[in-house]
Design a protein around this motif. Structure first.
Motif, short mmCIF file in Angstrom:
data_model
loop_
_atom_site.label_atom_id
_atom_site.label_comp_id
_atom_site.label_asym_id
_atom_site.label_seq_id
_atom_site.Cartn_x
_atom_site.Cartn_y
_atom_site.Cartn_z
N PRO A 154 -7.42 1.03 3.24
CA PRO A 154 -8.63 1.58 3.29
C PRO A 154 -8.53 3.57 2.23
N ARG A 155 -7.44 3.76 2.36
CA ARG A 155 -6.96 4.95 1.77
C ARG A 155 -6.82 5.17 1.10
N LEU A 156 -6.03 3.87 0.08
CA LEU A 156 -5.69 3.81 -0.96
C LEU A 156 -7.31 3.65 -2.15
N GLU B 102 -10.94 4.91 -5.86
CA GLU B 102 -12.88 5.33 -6.29
C GLU B 102 -12.64 6.60 -5.51
N LEU B 103 -11.85 7.61 -5.58
CA LEU B 103 -12.49 9.63 -6.32
C LEU B 103 -12.13 9.41 -7.58
N ALA C 24 -2.22 -2.53 -10.13
CA ALA C 24 -0.59 -2.22 -9.05
C ALA C 24 -0.80 -2.69 -7.70
N ALA C 25 -2.11 -2.38 -7.01
CA ALA C 25 -2.65 -2.50 -5.37
C ALA C 25 -3.10 -4.19 -5.64
N PRO D 137 0.67 -1.29 -0.30
CA PRO D 137 0.09 -0.20 -0.14
C PRO D 137 0.87 1.16 0.07
N GLY D 138 1.74 1.22 0.50
CA GLY D 138 2.51 2.53 0.82
C GLY D 138 3.24 2.90 -0.54
#
Length: 542
Positions: free
Chosen positions: A235-237, A242-243, A204-205, A110-111
């Motif tokens: 969740p943050r990613l 989604e935005l 990528a995720a 994630p990072g």
């Protein structure tokens, strides 16, 4: 990186050629060397790809790359637009594409994804401020260089004041990454790149296409009305993805805000996860003599004449101004004009996989479940055998019927359906196949073939591996990857390992083994690269 072939030129635009580094739908990409010892990636247009519309598009690509000034894009070095062969030279960027890195190492942490998102948002901001939209952002068009990512392949990019070069009712882009407004209205806006960025980071995720796999129609339907796949994503990613992937471009997170939210994550080049997937760049020959010593350049091919000298930037701009714009009128149904998902003009030294139907398409025309080099016609240019009779790596599938495109191994019937007629029925009767016969677990799988009694001299085969039907991975059209041709020795087994032997430029994209029934299609490859169906097998991954 591959050795030069007999049909390859010795130099382009005055730049000596050191190796092949990729193939695209429009032509071949070579590693070249400037007089000052700088490496360049030279994209050369195929001899059989010189329609007015194709040349207008290439000239626009040159004009666009000339305008881009960003550390996130490969810089232009020169171009030749006056006469064939037409070419574009950019700085050589070492490193895998994002698609290749994820295929080889799995999803990024994630990072790392957040830092990659920040870097790509920064890069898009820079080129947007120069009045240019990329219009085909996807994992295959992002090179992961040691010092950070580069955006490549501006083949369908469009700057302010440039006229659209597509048919009325058609659109450019890659299904699964192209924005809804492009499909509906054929009018990309800067926010369309934000949508594509969301899909790129989702891949990528997760290691999965952002809107799944399957037929083009299904991909488009999910793009227009479905949700982007962020299952299991931090969740943050996931929220940021989604935005950026909202259907209405006005609702998407602006790049400035996206960069503000992610810039504090730190430098991507210092990220351990990024350094792991990038690895150490493959060494490239520093001199022509080094390329000869390593076998990339045959010694006898270094004494031929050189092409015209490098073009100056002023000459490039003047030639670019002569773009021939072709706009065909007519009410045509919306369709995708596919782009390569792998090596562009700033190709890495690893492979093109493009992800996508046109990877390796220099060998022929047409696409389908047959992968990157299917077709019924195509030019014979650049399709001559090597000195030892070895076929070219890119294949031309002969007579790719709908049955061939749909054939899959049935675990229940222990056979491939629908049944296909092989090139040589008598030879197929003595063909033996080997693959795991019980549910298999592992990251690689070995399978093979042989002729029980005898094998003709110079008999080459290649295998095409297809992901399980309905799987949410695979390339956007076929989910198929091809091996290079393999010489079959008399009565000996010829073994291949998936995905190891399928990770090369033009393979179509080798994906990790997942649960389901996989299909292996065997092809007889003639010396000119023509490939014929000879048999089928399969295995099941538990």
């Amino acid at each position: 990186m591959e050795s030069l072939r007999p049909e390859d030129p010795t130099s382009i635009g005055g730049y000596p050629l050191l190796a092949r580094i990729g193939a695209g739908g429009m032509g071949q990409v070579y590693l070249g060397l400037t007089e000052g010892g700088r490496h360049v990636a030279i994209k050369v247009i195929r001899d059989d790809f010189e329609s007015e519309q194709a040349l207008a598009r290439f000239r626009r690509e040159v004009a666009t790359v000339e305008r881009v000034r960003s550390r996130f894009a490969a810089a232009m070095v020169g171009a030749g637009l006056a006469e064939p062969p037409y070419w574009l030279a950019t700085e050589y960027v070492p490193g895998p594409t994002l698609r290749q890195a994820v295929a080889a190492h799995g999803p990024l942490p994630p990072g790392t994804c957040l830092r990659l998102l920040a870097a790509l948002a920064h890069g898009l901001l820079e080129i947007h401020r120069q009045g240019i939209q990329h219009r085909d952002l996807k994992p295959g068009n992002v090179i992961l260089a040691p010092d950070g990512p580069r955006l490549i392949d501006f083949g369908i990019a469009r700057g302010e004041g440039q006229t659209q070069i597509t048919q009325t009712g058609a659109w450019n882009g890659t299904p699964g990454y192209v924005a809804p407004e492009v499909v509906r209205e054929q009018q990309p806006v800067p926010a369309s790149d934000v949508f594509s960025l969301a899909g790129t980071i989702a891949y990528a995720a997760t290691g999965r296409p952002p809107f799944g796999g399957g037929r083009i129609e299904a991909l488009i339907h999910r793009t227009l009305s479905g949700d982007i796949d962020v299952d299991g994503v931090d969740p943050r990613l996931a929220e940021l993805i989604e935005l950026c992937a909202r259907k209405d471009p006005a609702d998407r997170l602006p790049l400035e805000e996206l960069f503000r939210r992610t810039a504090s994550e730190g430098a991507l080049a210092d990220d351990p996860g990024y350094r792991r997937v990038v690895g150490d760049p493959r060494p490239v020959p520093a001199r022509l003599e080094d390329a000869i010593a390593t076998g990339l350049v045959p010694p006898e091919r270094t004494t031929t004449g050189r092409g015209p000298g490098p073009r100056s930037r002023a000459a490039v701009i003047a030639a670019s101004a002569a773009v021939v714009v072709v706009v065909l009128a007519g009410a045509l149904g919306a369709r995708a004009v596919f782009q390569d998902d792998g090596t562009g003009p700033a190709a890495s030294g690893t492979e093109r996989p493009s992800q996508g139907p046109s990877a390796g398409a220099a060998a022929g025309s047409g696409t389908g479940a047959g992968g990157p080099a299917t077709g019924t016609g195509g030019s014979r240019a650049a399709r001559t055998p090597g000195p030892d009779g070895r076929p070219p790596d890119e294949l031309l599938l002969k007579q790719p019927t709908s049955d061939y495109q749909n054939v899959n191994f049935s675990e229940t019937d222990h056979a491939c359906l629908p049944a296909l007629r092989p090139e040589d029925s008598a030879r197929q009767r003595q063909m033996q196949l080997s693959a795991p016969r019980t549910p298999y677990k592992g990251k690689t799988v070995e399978f093979g073939m042989r002729h029980k009694w005898d094998t003709p001299p110079g008999y080459y085969v290649a295998a095409e591996v297809r992901v399980p039907r309905g799987a949410a991975i695979g390339n956007a059209v076929s989910g198929a990857a091809r091996s290079k041709p393999q010489l079959v020795k008399d009565v000996d087994w010829t073994y291949l390992t998936y995905p190891t032997d399928f990770e090369w430029a033009g393979s179509g994209g080798a994906y990790p083994l997942i649960e389901g029934t996989w299909t292996i299609v065997w092809l007889h490859v003639h010396s000119n690269g023509d490939a014929y169906y000879i048999g089928c097998d399969g295995f099941t991954v538990a």
